[in-house]
Write a protein that holds these residues in place. Structure first.
Motif, short mmCIF file in Angstrom:
data_model
loop_
_atom_site.label_atom_id
_atom_site.label_comp_id
_atom_site.label_asym_id
_atom_site.label_seq_id
_atom_site.Cartn_x
_atom_site.Cartn_y
_atom_site.Cartn_z
N MET B 30 0.88 -1.18 0.00
CA MET B 30 0.00 0.00 0.00
C MET B 30 0.91 1.22 0.00
O MET B 30 1.71 1.40 0.92
CB MET B 30 -0.85 -0.03 1.27
N VAL B 31 0.80 2.03 -1.04
CA VAL B 31 1.69 3.20 -1.14
C VAL B 31 0.89 4.44 -1.51
O VAL B 31 -0.24 4.35 -1.99
CB VAL B 31 2.81 2.98 -2.19
N GLY B 32 1.49 5.59 -1.28
CA GLY B 32 0.80 6.83 -1.59
C GLY B 32 1.77 7.89 -2.09
O GLY B 32 2.96 7.81 -1.86
N ASP B 38 -2.59 10.61 -4.14
CA ASP B 38 -3.03 9.33 -4.70
C ASP B 38 -2.70 8.18 -3.74
O ASP B 38 -1.69 8.22 -3.04
CB ASP B 38 -2.30 9.04 -6.02
N VAL B 39 -3.56 7.16 -3.73
CA VAL B 39 -3.24 5.94 -2.98
C VAL B 39 -3.36 4.73 -3.91
O VAL B 39 -4.24 4.67 -4.75
CB VAL B 39 -4.14 5.68 -1.75
N LYS B 41 -3.03 0.34 -3.97
CA LYS B 41 -2.82 -0.94 -3.30
C LYS B 41 -2.55 -1.98 -4.37
O LYS B 41 -3.30 -2.10 -5.33
CB LYS B 41 -4.06 -1.34 -2.49
N LYS B 59 -5.77 -1.82 -6.76
CA LYS B 59 -6.85 -0.84 -6.62
C LYS B 59 -6.17 0.49 -6.40
O LYS B 59 -5.36 0.64 -5.49
CB LYS B 59 -7.70 -1.20 -5.40
N PHE B 61 -6.69 4.77 -6.20
CA PHE B 61 -7.50 5.98 -6.20
C PHE B 61 -6.57 7.12 -6.58
O PHE B 61 -5.70 7.50 -5.81
CB PHE B 61 -8.12 6.22 -4.83
N LEU B 109 5.38 5.40 -8.12
CA LEU B 109 4.44 4.86 -7.15
C LEU B 109 4.19 3.37 -7.42
O LEU B 109 4.17 2.54 -6.51
CB LEU B 109 3.13 5.64 -7.25
#
Lengths: 206, 136
Positions: B30-32, B38-39, B41, B59, B61, B109
């Motif tokens: 899980m990174v942002g 932005d996030v 997974k 996934k 966003f 990312l």
């Protein structure tokens, strides 16, 4: 911030920003926004004083004032006007002002390639998923969307309150660790701001 | 501003979804990106015997480029060993999707997400297996 340079026109040293203290010719503009407006490099800034200086400088630096002067001063006036407008916009808003100060102090948004704390990512991810579910539903979910919006706005307000505290602590102490705290609050705020934009877009479109 | 390939991944994202993150053959990253909020997974399911990635899900966003970068990453991951997967560079993603300079951080990312997912899987594998005998 003090600066001592020699005037391009008369060669005398001048401590003043914008105009030479001896011959009053226009000087090359300070590129730092705080220096340009003559403010201490602080996170809090009096908006009335900023506005006052903005309008005063707008009149004094306006290119129309220099159209009969040397080509050099005409160019300085154009350069100064650009910095005046960008600087005013940046310093007026507390968030962009904090981002500007952080950058000036060499603190970048990405925490030197380090990832934001996992708890924050988990939370933002969950909020996004909740929002996505609501968006896929029909109009009956509108109250929940509105509730979500209120929740996000509340989160943003909490961040803004904490930022205000950190602003004051930094300004009083000049302690760099406070700036790191400001950075993580700003990063959290950007995630929340995205959520607010998403939910608002949905509410307008729905 | 988006290339054909970005638009394709954006409108038909591959492998969207999630895997059970408690499964010890699943690694979750899980990174942002704090610059834009932005996030992402990204999850891999690994064959414990062969070390080959059998499934990958994501996934995201965020913007179109972030979605396309992670979608492409999951496509590339499937069928690769973990060590092969770690050779995927963000520049490969930039080239494949023709990302403009302002969107390079989206590919970074995705690379971070791959690394985080594999690291998570390896951490899980290093832990002792729960005893089957303990179950009634």
């Amino acid at each position: 911030m003090e600066r001592l340079t020699s005037c391009w026109n008369c060669g005398k040293n001048t401590e003043q920003i914008h105009f030479c203290g001896s011959c009053s010719s226009l000087q090359p503009p300070a590129t730092n926004y705080y220096d340009f407006f003559g403010f201490e490099h602080r996170l809090n800034l009096d908006p009335a004083a900023l506005e006052d200086r903005f309008y005063r400088l707008s009149r004094r630096l306006h290119p129309d004032v220099y159209f009969r002067r040397s080509a050099r001063e005409q160019q300085f006036s154009l350069d100064a006007t650009a910095i005046l407008n960008d600087g005013y916009r940046t310093l007026k808003n507390p968030i962009s002002r904090a981002e500007y100060l952080l950058k000036e102090k060499g603190i970048t948004a990405s925490e030197n390639g380090r990832q934001p704390p996992p708890e924050l990512l988990e939370e933002v991810f969950e909020l996004n998923e909740m929002l996505e579910e609501l968006r896929q539903g029909d109009d009956s979910l509108r109250p929940q969307l509105e509730e979500a919006e209120q929740r996000f706005l509340k989160l943003r307000d909490e961040i803004d309150c904490r930022l205000q505290v950190e602003f004051e602590l930094y300004d009083a102490s000049g302690d760099r660790s406070r700036l790191l705290e400001v950075r993580s609050l700003l990063s959290r705020r950007r995630y929340i701001r995205n959520l607010i934009e998403e939910v608002e877009r949905e509410l307008v479109g729905a | 501003m988006y290339s054909e390939k970005v638009l394709d991944h954006y409108s038909n994202p591959r492998n969207v979804g999630s895997l059970d993150k408690r499964d010890r053959t699943v690694g979750t990253g899980m990174v942002g990106a704090p610059e834009c909020g932005d996030v992402m997974k990204l999850q891999v399911k690994v064959n414990e015997e062969t070390g080959v990635i059998e499934d990958a899900k994501f996934k995201t966003f965020g913007c179109g480029s972030a979605i396309a970068s992670s979608s492409l990453a999951t496509e590339w991951l499937k069928g690769k060993t973990l060590d092969e997967a770690l050779t995927i560079r963000n520049t490969d993603i930039v080239n494949e999707l023709s990302l403009p300079p302002v969107k390079i951080h989206c590919s970074v990312l995705a690379e971070d997400a791959i690394r985080a997912a594999i690291e998570d899987y390896r951490k899980k594998q290093a832990q002792p297996q729960p005893l089957e005998a303990a179950r009634p």
